[in-house]
Design an enzyme around this catalytic site. Structure first.
Site, short mmCIF file in Angstrom:
data_model
loop_
_atom_site.label_atom_id
_atom_site.label_comp_id
_atom_site.label_asym_id
_atom_site.label_seq_id
_atom_site.Cartn_x
_atom_site.Cartn_y
_atom_site.Cartn_z
N ASP A 117 14.68 -2.79 8.34
CA ASP A 117 13.68 -3.82 8.03
C ASP A 117 13.73 -4.16 6.54
O ASP A 117 12.70 -4.26 5.88
CB ASP A 117 12.30 -3.33 8.45
N HIS A 160 4.34 4.43 6.80
CA HIS A 160 5.22 4.96 7.83
C HIS A 160 6.50 5.53 7.22
O HIS A 160 6.81 5.29 6.05
CB HIS A 160 5.59 3.86 8.83
N GLN A 228 9.75 2.31 12.90
CA GLN A 228 8.89 2.67 11.78
C GLN A 228 7.66 3.39 12.34
O GLN A 228 6.79 2.77 12.94
CB GLN A 228 8.47 1.43 10.98
N ARG A 258 4.59 -0.32 -6.29
CA ARG A 258 3.94 -1.20 -5.32
C ARG A 258 3.66 -0.40 -4.05
O ARG A 258 4.56 0.14 -3.42
CB ARG A 258 4.86 -2.38 -4.99
N ASP A 260 3.02 -0.32 -0.47
CA ASP A 260 3.30 -1.23 0.63
C ASP A 260 2.27 -1.06 1.75
O ASP A 260 1.91 0.06 2.11
CB ASP A 260 4.71 -0.94 1.17
N GLU A 302 -0.23 -3.99 -2.19
CA GLU A 302 0.15 -5.10 -1.31
C GLU A 302 -0.96 -5.26 -0.27
O GLU A 302 -1.03 -4.51 0.70
CB GLU A 302 1.49 -4.85 -0.62
N HIS A 369 10.05 -11.79 -1.35
CA HIS A 369 10.88 -11.31 -0.26
C HIS A 369 10.23 -11.56 1.09
O HIS A 369 10.90 -11.62 2.12
CB HIS A 369 11.11 -9.81 -0.41
N ASP A 370 8.90 -11.70 1.09
CA ASP A 370 8.16 -11.84 2.33
C ASP A 370 8.06 -13.31 2.71
O ASP A 370 8.24 -14.20 1.90
CB ASP A 370 6.76 -11.25 2.15
#
Length: 501
Positions: A117, A160, A228, A258, A260, A302, A369-370
């Site tokens: 991912d 995760h 995940q 960061r 996540d 995030e 990136h998202d």
């Protein structure tokens, strides 16, 4: 540690240990695990390199260093940008030339490529992906960056691990200690109860919140993807070990970490498993731990949600949590304005952000990136512009794919759900501004307009309070790289990747 360093550690510990103990015992009621945590804080402090300790002291004297207005960021994939960590070190002169002083390195820890991912299914939190280099290469990069006045940011995946992580492999073999670090259920009725209240993140590509494992006859919670596995923070061993990983990475030279998917990390049956009060307890403990061991490190949360759910992650004046948060709603509203030519919602959003206390610092961006999800204020849009949520989402997705008559955008969708109208929009800033279309059609006038559009949006990002973050390639107005469609693993995610200079 030297005697002076020992004294500095003990002073920091004394400032924060009572609150840390109170929060820890409230959550876990486990004195032996708390004692172990405190010993590890001492150990990681002792192991912290002298150069980073010096930086800690400088930043303690200037705790608003990241609010100075001098930081300009760029996020990049190491392999796309420079091949590996050593190649990135060689490209630092280019980074400096662009005026960038903060590099956000996209996930580089060890993963299994076909189940990564994009690097968020971590197999080992203390190992760099083999094709990118080693931890020693990372430390060398950080050292050179610091000498050039460049800070480093990395992603810390808390929610995760990948199914290839040692914990997951042991759990899969039936080891109860490691099964307790995840959410394992042999009785299907319990996952069914969770599904009644927990929303799906990727209903089209990864439906449901659990995955059945044939080899061990159990369900395991998998909020994002089947590979995940969600960590169980009800278990104090999980919290402790993840904090040890956090401090290990901080000691490798990270200036910003960061966190996540932070709203997801506490799961509770009968709830939506989002933004639970215990999440804030955990983040506050992380902040205290950081202040004790590595006070020069900044935490970026995030939290990709509406403002009312985002702002609490700053914490309070006397009990702060994250130093920085993403200004995600402004991003969505900016692109909504591009499509509708109506600035009212954007003005309202900017006014709301500017009305917040100045200590709240946002990271501002146009693309990252998202993908872009349309988390707009639909209640306001309905009342003031007669806009309904589902039809408007469909309009925005069609506009940015270039399907409407007046659109010059050439984006792509990921996880398109025809029923709800939800989808995630991908594409470089240049593409969404029309540069690809103008270039393909060799239309000089359209190209000039598209370039001005691109520059204007970046100028607006740069004028906002906070830290501006460019997406690698946007500084050159790079267009979409469609070669991802030929790469197994990337093709399935339908994300549009960019290279860089």
């Amino acid at each position: 540690m030297t005697k002076k360093e020992e004294t500095q550690f003990q002073e920091r510990l004394a400032r924060h240990v009572n609150e840390l103990r109170w929060l820890y015992m409230e959550l876990y009621d486990n004195g032996s695990m708390f004692a172990e945590l405190c010993q590890k804080l001492y150990d990681f402090s002792a192991e912290r390199p002298a150069a980073l300790k010096k930086l800690d002291l400088e930043r303690e004297e200037n705790p608003q260093w990241y609010q100075s207005g001098t930081l300009t960021g760029m996020m990049l994939y190491i392999d796309n940008f420079a091949g590996d960590l050593n190649g990135l070190r060689e490209k630092l002169p280019y980074i400096s030339q662009t005026g960038v002083s903060l590099l956000h390195l996209m996930p580089f820890l060890d993963t299994v490529p076909e189940r990564s991912d994009g690097g968020y299914a971590v197999a080992d939190f203390r190992k760099v992906r083999a094709d990118l280099g080693t931890m020693e290469d990372l430390e060398q990069l950080a050292d050179v960056c610091h000498k050039k006045g460049i800070s480093l940011c990395m992603d810390f995946v808390m929610n995760h691990t990948g199914q290839d992580h040692e914990w997951a492999q042991r759990a899969r073999l039936g080891d109860g200690e490691y099964m307790s670090r995840y959410f394992f259920f042999s009785d299907p009725s319990i996952p069914a109860e969770y599904e009644k209240t927990v929303p799906q993140v990727f209903p089209a590509t990864a439906p449901g919140n659990f995955t059945w494992l044939d080899d061990c006859n159990h369900y395991v919670m998998t909020t994002f993807y089947p590979y995940q596995w969600d960590l169980n923070y009800h278990n104090p061993r999980v919290f402790n070990e993840m904090m040890y990983n956090f401090l290990f990475l901080a000691n490798k030279g990270m200036d910003m970490i960061r966190i996540d998917a932070v709203p997801y990390i506490w799961k509770e049956l009968g709830t939506d498993c989002r933004n639970r009060p215990q999440v804030h307890t955990i983040v506050r403990m992380m902040r205290l731990i950081s202040e004790i061991v590595c006070p020069g490190v900044v935490m970026l949360g995030e939290v990709v949600m509406e403002p009312v759910k985002v702002v609490p992650y700053f914490g309070s004046v006397d009990k702060p949590e994250c130093h920085l948060l993403y200004n995600v709603t402004t991003v969505c509203t900016t692109w909504h304005t591009v499509a509708t030519r109506d600035t009212r919602l954007l003005r309202r959003q900017l006014d709301a952000v500017n009305a917040l206390p100045k200590k709240y610092v946002f990271l501002n961006y146009l693309r990252c990136h998202d993908d872009i999800g349309w988390g707009l204020d639909y209640e306001w849009l309905k009342q003031n512009a007669g806009i309904e949520e589902i039809p408007h989402k469909r309009f925005l997705n069609e506009y940015f794919q270039g399907y409407t008559e007046n659109s010059t955008s050439r984006g792509g969708l990921y996880n398109d759900d025809a029923a709800s109208g939800d989808a995630r929009l991908c594409g470089t800033t240049a593409n969404l501004c029309g540069i690809e279309k103008a270039g393909f059609e060799q239309d000089r006038e359209a190209m000039e307009l598209a370039v001005q559009y691109d520059l204007t949006l970046h100028a607006m990002m740069l004028m906002q309070t906070g830290i501006p973050m460019f997406y690698s390639g946007d500084e050159l107005a790079r267009v979409n790289d469609y070669s991802y469609k030929d790469i197994p693993g990337k093709r399935e995610t339908a994300a549009i990747f960019t290279g860089a200079a």
